[in-house]
Design an enzyme around this catalytic site. Structure first.
Site, PDB file in Angstrom:
ATOM      1  N   GLU A   9       4.091   4.523   3.288  1.00 50.98           N
ATOM      2  CA  GLU A   9       4.018   3.273   2.552  1.00 50.98           C
ATOM      3  C   GLU A   9       3.895   2.121   3.532  1.00 50.98           C
ATOM      4  OE1 GLU A   9       7.605   3.383   0.275  1.00 50.98           O
ATOM      5  OE2 GLU A   9       6.622   4.306  -1.450  1.00 50.98           O
TER       6      GLU A   9
ATOM      7  N   GLY B 239       0.830  -1.199   0.000  1.00 47.58           N
ATOM      8  CA  GLY B 239       0.000   0.000   0.000  1.00 47.58           C
ATOM      9  C   GLY B 239       0.864   1.249   0.000  1.00 47.58           C
ATOM     10  N   LYS B 240       0.305   2.324  -0.574  1.00 48.75           N
ATOM     11  CA  LYS B 240       1.036   3.583  -0.633  1.00 48.75           C
ATOM     12  C   LYS B 240       0.046   4.737  -0.626  1.00 48.75           C
ATOM     13  CE  LYS B 240       4.369   6.227  -3.376  1.00 48.75           C
ATOM     14  NZ  LYS B 240       5.178   6.253  -4.606  1.00 48.75           N
ATOM     15  N   GLY B 241       0.340   5.744   0.143  1.00 51.93           N
ATOM     16  CA  GLY B 241      -0.505   6.938   0.185  1.00 51.93           C
ATOM     17  C   GLY B 241       0.318   8.118   0.630  1.00 51.93           C
TER      18      GLY B 241
ATOM     19  N   ASP C 267     -10.479   8.804  12.263  1.00 47.62           N
ATOM     20  CA  ASP C 267     -10.257   8.631  10.812  1.00 47.62           C
ATOM     21  C   ASP C 267     -10.918   7.338  10.326  1.00 47.62           C
ATOM     22  OD1 ASP C 267      -9.382   9.405   8.339  1.00 47.62           O
ATOM     23  OD2 ASP C 267      -7.376   8.574   8.560  1.00 47.62           O
TER      24      ASP C 267
ATOM     25  N   PHE D 128       0.332   9.446   3.387  1.00 46.01           N
ATOM     26  CA  PHE D 128       0.704   9.298   4.790  1.00 46.01           C
ATOM     27  C   PHE D 128       1.848   8.312   4.993  1.00 46.01           C
ATOM     28  CE2 PHE D 128      -1.282   8.779   9.268  1.00 46.01           C
ATOM     29  CZ  PHE D 128      -0.366   9.695   9.753  1.00 46.01           C
TER      30      PHE D 128
ATOM     31  N   LYS E 298       4.400   0.138   8.514  1.00 49.99           N
ATOM     32  CA  LYS E 298       4.066   1.422   7.896  1.00 49.99           C
ATOM     33  C   LYS E 298       5.209   2.396   8.156  1.00 49.99           C
ATOM     34  CE  LYS E 298       0.163   4.499   7.204  1.00 49.99           C
ATOM     35  NZ  LYS E 298      -1.259   4.731   7.517  1.00 49.99           N
TER      36      LYS E 298
END
Length: 669
Positions: free
Chosen positions: A360, A354-356, A471, A358, A375
């Site tokens: 990886e 996953g990557k965003g 969140d 905020f 993370k």
């Protein structure tokens, strides 16, 4: 009485004779030679552990023979002269790619005693090029796989396959190849490759056919050689069948892996190729290095070691872990960077899941096959880090089946790593919005909603402190191996003692899930309820709370669902991918509950404990309508308001970068 006894004895003898005749007609088969009591061996021949029959090894001027002990009757009538055999052999030179010699021969001989025969080009079968044809021992048929050209025999280039009658000079020979039934042409075979080769020898009383093929190819439709021969002029009444091999100055290991023989083509038993023993491969030839080359290699190694040493020191100084005295109390929750680096294969691309904005997320495997998710978060501020680490450790103490367990952390210069359990099915949004993944059924969706409601209720009332997640959204809901919902990503979480007044904190979260009072009153359990309400609608409708590209009447999910209810078409708001496999009552309940939780009036929203009861049908929904004040009154939190209120208050906060990334990440969606 005596007459009956004699009759029984006569019948028994006749039966035994028939059985013996039938057995001889049937022939024999050896899928390996572990149980080979009927094999006579001479010269060097021996059976290796595993059932491999070795005729010679890499010794010069050597012969080896192996015969079936029982002779076969050839009474000179053409009808009884036929025979058929199929065997698998391997000619293995001492080194890969080296020349070898001299070869293997299938032999039909009146005697098993070939002690008079010579090695080298005589194959351990013949004693000279012109064996006297009058001698009984010279009545031989040999099918040779010769790997050395003999000049005086005027043979083909090595290697070759030949038919020999009473003499090592072949009456017919051919280069080794096989006919491809698919390509309809001959393909050459390397006899000295060390790989198993199949050989078929068929004699029907008038014509002798020889065929070859690699181990993985079935018997070709066309033989390599076919010759008309009258073997009645050569064979005696009793003949033995077997193999012979020899070496000279050129050496080879000669092996027989399996063998089937019969006087009848119909009764020839098939070899089970899967049961054949393995052949030891030729060893690779080692080339000696020159002193100059050795010196250059040593110099190159020294240079490489120096460079690697400097790179190592540079990386160690630049990326050393950050450890402070106050972290000692959190020792059990801290992971070493080295262990995380190894677990994620150096944070390689193959491990990135996953990557965003905020950070990886990487999948890792710790010793004892424990799967983790790591993370990586970048940071450049130390202020507030102690409080943040304390809250991370506190999160690790939370115990609920629907929370993603946070295991610990690791700190490095400019980087923070959070370690949690790995969820093999990823996040829920990948199934709601990625058409490449199967859409969840309604039963799966309602089950996940109940899971997350239960987790939030625990965070608000069941934990030792009140935990505000801040969140809640589909991308932060993870799915375990059983597709159970797990609430994760507590980077925005806040902790308060039960009964304490929740002080106003910065507005954080994702646009579309943020309650309107966030910009004036800050976070509370009611803002978590609001986000959960948006999540309820998101999962049921299969779309995000805010879709900027849609028309005004469809842009905001809360308002659109309320309008559907006003027009008595509430069920039309459901995700069309659900088809007809859903419960209308449950879908209607969840949609109404989503509107209730997103009520613009915080006091009108239910507590999470009540939400759990509503979803489990333990408590009926309160009486309200789409016209009830606050229902469907979606007031989006604008980026301008957040910029004016949130960012100045966070200018000195260690979490400003987390907030900024989270808002931008949600806005981009």
């Amino acid at each position: 009485m005596a007459f009956r006894l004699h009759l029984v004895l006569i019948i028994s003898c006749v039966h035994l004779i028939c059985l013996s005749s039938q057995q001889q007609e049937t022939g024999f088969v050896y899928n390996g030679f572990e149980q080979a009591a009927d094999i006579f061996m001479g010269g060097f021949a021996r059976i290796l552990p595993g059932g491999l029959l070795q005729l010679t090894n890499t010794t010069e001027l050597q012969t080896g023979h192996a015969f079936y002990k029982q002779p076969f009757d050839f009474d000179q009538s053409s009808s009884s002269l036929s025979f058929f055999t199929h065997f698998v052999c391997a000619l293995v030179p001492p080194k890969l790619g080296a020349d070898g010699g001299h070869g293997i021969a299938f032999v039909v001989s009146p005697s098993m005693d070939l002690s008079h025969a010579l090695a080298t080009q005589y194959m351990g079968v013949f004693s000279n090029p012109t064996n006297a044809t009058s001698s009984s021992s010279s009545h031989l048929l040999a099918i040779e796989l010769d790997t050395v050209k003999t000049i005086e025999y005027n043979e083909l280039e090595k290697p070759h396959v030949g038919i020999d009658l009473n003499s090592p000079i072949s009456v017919e020979s051919a280069l080794p190849s096989y006919f491809s039934n698919t390509l309809k042409k001959n393909i050459s075979i390397n006899l000295l490759s060390g790989k198993p080769i199949q050989v078929w020898v068929d004699y029907d009383g008038s014509s002798l056919n020889v065929s070859l093929a690699p181990i993985e190819i079935k018997k070709p439709d066309q033989p390599l050689m076919s010759r008309s021969i009258n073997l009645s002029e050569i064979f005696q009444d009793k003949m033995y069948v077997g193999f012979s091999a020899s070496t000279g100055n050129l050496l080879s290991n000669h092996y027989i892996l399996g063998w089937s023989f019969s006087r009848s083509k119909e009764l020839l038993q098939a070899l089970d190729l899967s049961k054949l023993p393995l052949v030891p491969p030729p060893r690779e030839e080692k080339k000696e290095l020159s002193p100059l080359l050795i010196g250059l290699i040593i110099l190159l190694v020294i240079l490489v070691l120096v460079v690697l040493g400097r790179v190592y020191l540079y990386r160690r100084n630049k990326y050393a872990e950050v450890r402070e005295s106050w972290e000692k109390e959190y020792g059990p929750h801290r992971f070493s960077y080295k262990s995380l680096y190894k677990a994620t294969k150096g944070f390689g691309r193959d491990c990135r899941v996953g990557k965003g904005g905020f950070g990886e997320v990487y999948k890792g495997i710790l010793p004892l096959s424990r799967q983790i998710a790591v993370k990586r978060l970048s940071h450049d501020a130390e202020q507030g880090m102690k409080q943040f680490v304390a809250e991370v450790v506190t999160m690790g103490s939370l115990q609920h089946r629907n929370l993603v367990p946070l295991l610990g952390y690791c700190r490095r210069k400019g980087e923070l790593l959070l370690v949690s359990e790995y969820m093999p099915n990823g996040s829920l949004d990948q199934y709601l919005f990625n058409n490449q993944n199967p859409s969840p059924s309604w039963l799966q969706r309602i089950s996940i909603l109940k899971d997350i409601a239960s987790a939030l209720s625990y965070l608000h009332t069941g934990a030792t402190q009140v935990v505000l997640h801040r969140d809640i959204k589909a991308s932060n809901v993870m799915l375990d191996s059983n597709f159970n919902g797990r609430l994760g990503d507590f980077g925005m979480a806040k902790f308060y003692d039960h009964g304490a007044n929740l002080s106003a904190t910065a507005a954080v979260g994702t646009i579309g899930y943020m309650a309107p009072e966030l910009i004036t009153m800050g976070t509370s359990t009611k803002t978590d309820v609001y986000a959960f309400g948006a999540f309820l609608l998101e999962v049921t409708c299969g779309r995000r709370p805010m879709e900027p590209e849609l028309s005004v009447e469809h842009k905001y999910l809360v308002k659109w669902v309320c309008e559907c209810w006003k027009s008595a078409s509430l069920l039309e708001a459901r995700d069309p991918r659900l088809g007809r496999d859903f419960s209308a009552e449950e879908v209607e309940l969840v949609l109404k509950l989503g509107l209730l939780c997103t009520n613009a009036v915080p006091e009108s929203r239910p507590a999470m404990a009540q939400v759990v009861q509503y979803l489990n049908l333990d408590l009926p929904l309160p009486d309200f309508s789409p016209y009830t004040p606050g229902i469907g009154a979606f007031m989006p939190v604008s980026m301008e308001a957040l910029s004016a209120i949130v960012f100045p208050s966070l200018r000195n906060s260690s979490f400003s970068m987390f907030v900024t990334h989270t808002i931008l990440e949600g806005h981009g969606r």
